[in-house]
Design a protein around this motif. Structure first.
Motif, short mmCIF file in Angstrom:
data_model
loop_
_atom_site.label_atom_id
_atom_site.label_comp_id
_atom_site.label_asym_id
_atom_site.label_seq_id
_atom_site.Cartn_x
_atom_site.Cartn_y
_atom_site.Cartn_z
N ALA A 39 33.41 28.50 -35.89
CA ALA A 39 33.86 28.18 -37.25
C ALA A 39 32.87 28.71 -38.27
O ALA A 39 33.25 29.19 -39.34
CB ALA A 39 34.02 26.67 -37.40
N ALA A 40 31.58 28.63 -37.95
CA ALA A 40 30.55 29.14 -38.86
C ALA A 40 30.66 30.65 -39.04
O ALA A 40 30.39 31.17 -40.12
CB ALA A 40 29.16 28.75 -38.36
N ASP A 89 36.18 24.75 -35.03
CA ASP A 89 36.23 25.19 -33.64
C ASP A 89 36.34 23.93 -32.79
O ASP A 89 36.83 22.91 -33.27
CB ASP A 89 35.04 26.09 -33.27
N ASN A 90 35.88 23.99 -31.56
CA ASN A 90 36.03 22.80 -30.71
C ASN A 90 34.90 21.79 -30.89
O ASN A 90 34.85 20.78 -30.21
CB ASN A 90 36.14 23.21 -29.23
N ALA A 118 23.89 32.62 -34.48
CA ALA A 118 22.88 32.64 -35.54
C ALA A 118 23.42 32.01 -36.82
O ALA A 118 22.66 31.52 -37.65
CB ALA A 118 22.42 34.07 -35.82
N VAL A 119 24.76 32.01 -36.98
CA VAL A 119 25.33 31.56 -38.24
C VAL A 119 25.11 30.06 -38.49
O VAL A 119 24.87 29.66 -39.63
CB VAL A 119 26.82 31.92 -38.36
N PRO A 120 25.15 29.17 -37.47
CA PRO A 120 24.79 27.79 -37.75
C PRO A 120 23.38 27.64 -38.34
O PRO A 120 23.16 26.77 -39.18
CB PRO A 120 24.90 27.12 -36.38
N TYR A 175 34.52 26.13 -46.03
CA TYR A 175 33.72 25.08 -45.40
C TYR A 175 33.95 25.06 -43.89
O TYR A 175 34.91 25.64 -43.39
CB TYR A 175 34.08 23.71 -45.99
N VAL A 176 33.06 24.36 -43.22
CA VAL A 176 33.18 24.11 -41.78
C VAL A 176 33.52 22.64 -41.58
O VAL A 176 32.95 21.76 -42.24
CB VAL A 176 31.86 24.46 -41.05
#
Length: 276
Positions: free
Chosen positions: A100-101, A93-94, A239-241, A116-117
């Protein structure tokens, strides 16, 4: 780190046919901005996946602001983008990390291991003066075999049971003022799900990059790694991070409540805790 790749790694794999790059840039303030930015400039070979059009389903009475997309529809889009189970996929993402997560979690949920991120995202890539392009790539359609991992997803019913029995750890990933109910810029109600702990997601990153596993473990040092954990936020994005960070820190029993707080408050009978 296990689920994060740096820009140098990706630079060295830009021409690898078995690597697919996914641009997930998005703005909650302007839903068109991510795609506009992609069309202007993106990493070479990157395809675009939109948070709301591709990584979320239709918003209805329940399910939250960014509910799960239809699996068959998402899989068709992945196949059109040339993504198969054999591909290594890296999303960016930015530099916020959350968008991205979200893609990373979706592929994990579909049963894809090699996803992957990109650490630092597009901003860090530009800072490194690495190549970008406006060319839109096309790929041969691939076959994506789904193997749903239901153990990664916490349902509303499971969260409700957790609140009643307090047999799992609930983590609210939003910033403290939203958790405390002091401020709520998005949802109709303020506060948090009863019994939830507050672990703001942005504390797991520094300058757009994920803290190393040892630092993530320090963030969660008050938690028992053997106890099941459910993470949530406002709508299952930020929440995903925390989900990723917990996994990096060695926590295995982690689930995402994808409907999150916006789903919880859609049921009038549900209680909310706040400091007000």
């Amino acid at each position: 780190m296990k689920y994060v790749k740096d820009s140098e790694w990706l630079l060295n794999h830009l021409n690898d046919r078995n690597v697919r790059i996914v641009d997930c840039r998005f703005s909650l303030a302007d839903s068109q901005m991510g795609n506009i930015n992609y069309l202007e400039s993106h990493l070479p070979g990157a395809v675009y996946f939109d948070l709301e059009k591709d990584l979320s389903g239709t918003v209805v009475d329940h399910g939250g602001r960014h509910p799960l997309p239809d699996v068959d529809v998402l899989v068709s889009k992945l196949e059109k983008a040339g993504i198969s189970q054999e591909m290594t996929v890296i999303a960016y993402d930015n530099g916020e990390g959350a968008f991205a997560a979200r893609f990373w979690w979706m592929l994990q949920y579909l049963g894809h291991d090699n996803v992957y991120v990109l650490d630092g995202g597009f901003k860090n890539w530009l800072d490194e003066d690495f190549p970008v392009t406006a060319d839109i790539p096309t790929f041969k359609r691939e076959d994506f075999r789904v193997g749903l991992r239901s153990e990664l997803l916490a349902t509303y019913e499971e969260v409700k049971d957790t609140v009643a029995k307090q047999n799992k750890v609930l983590i609210d990933s939003r910033e403290a003022k939203r958790y405390l109910g002091l401020e709520e810029p998005i949802d109709k109600k303020a506060g948090h799900i009863p019994s939830a702990l507050n672990k703001p997601w942005m504390e797991g990153l520094s300058g757009g990059c994920y803290l190393p596993a040892s630092k993530q473990l320090q963030r969660f040092s008050d938690l028992d790694s053997n106890q099941p954990i459910i993470v949530y936020c406002g709508s299952g994005v930020t929440a995903v991070p925390n989900f990723l960070a917990l996994k990096e820190a060695g926590f295995e029993k982690v689930k995402l409540y994808i409907g999150s707080f916006s789903d919880w408050i859609s049921y009038e009978e549900n209680k909310i805790e706040s400091s007000s």
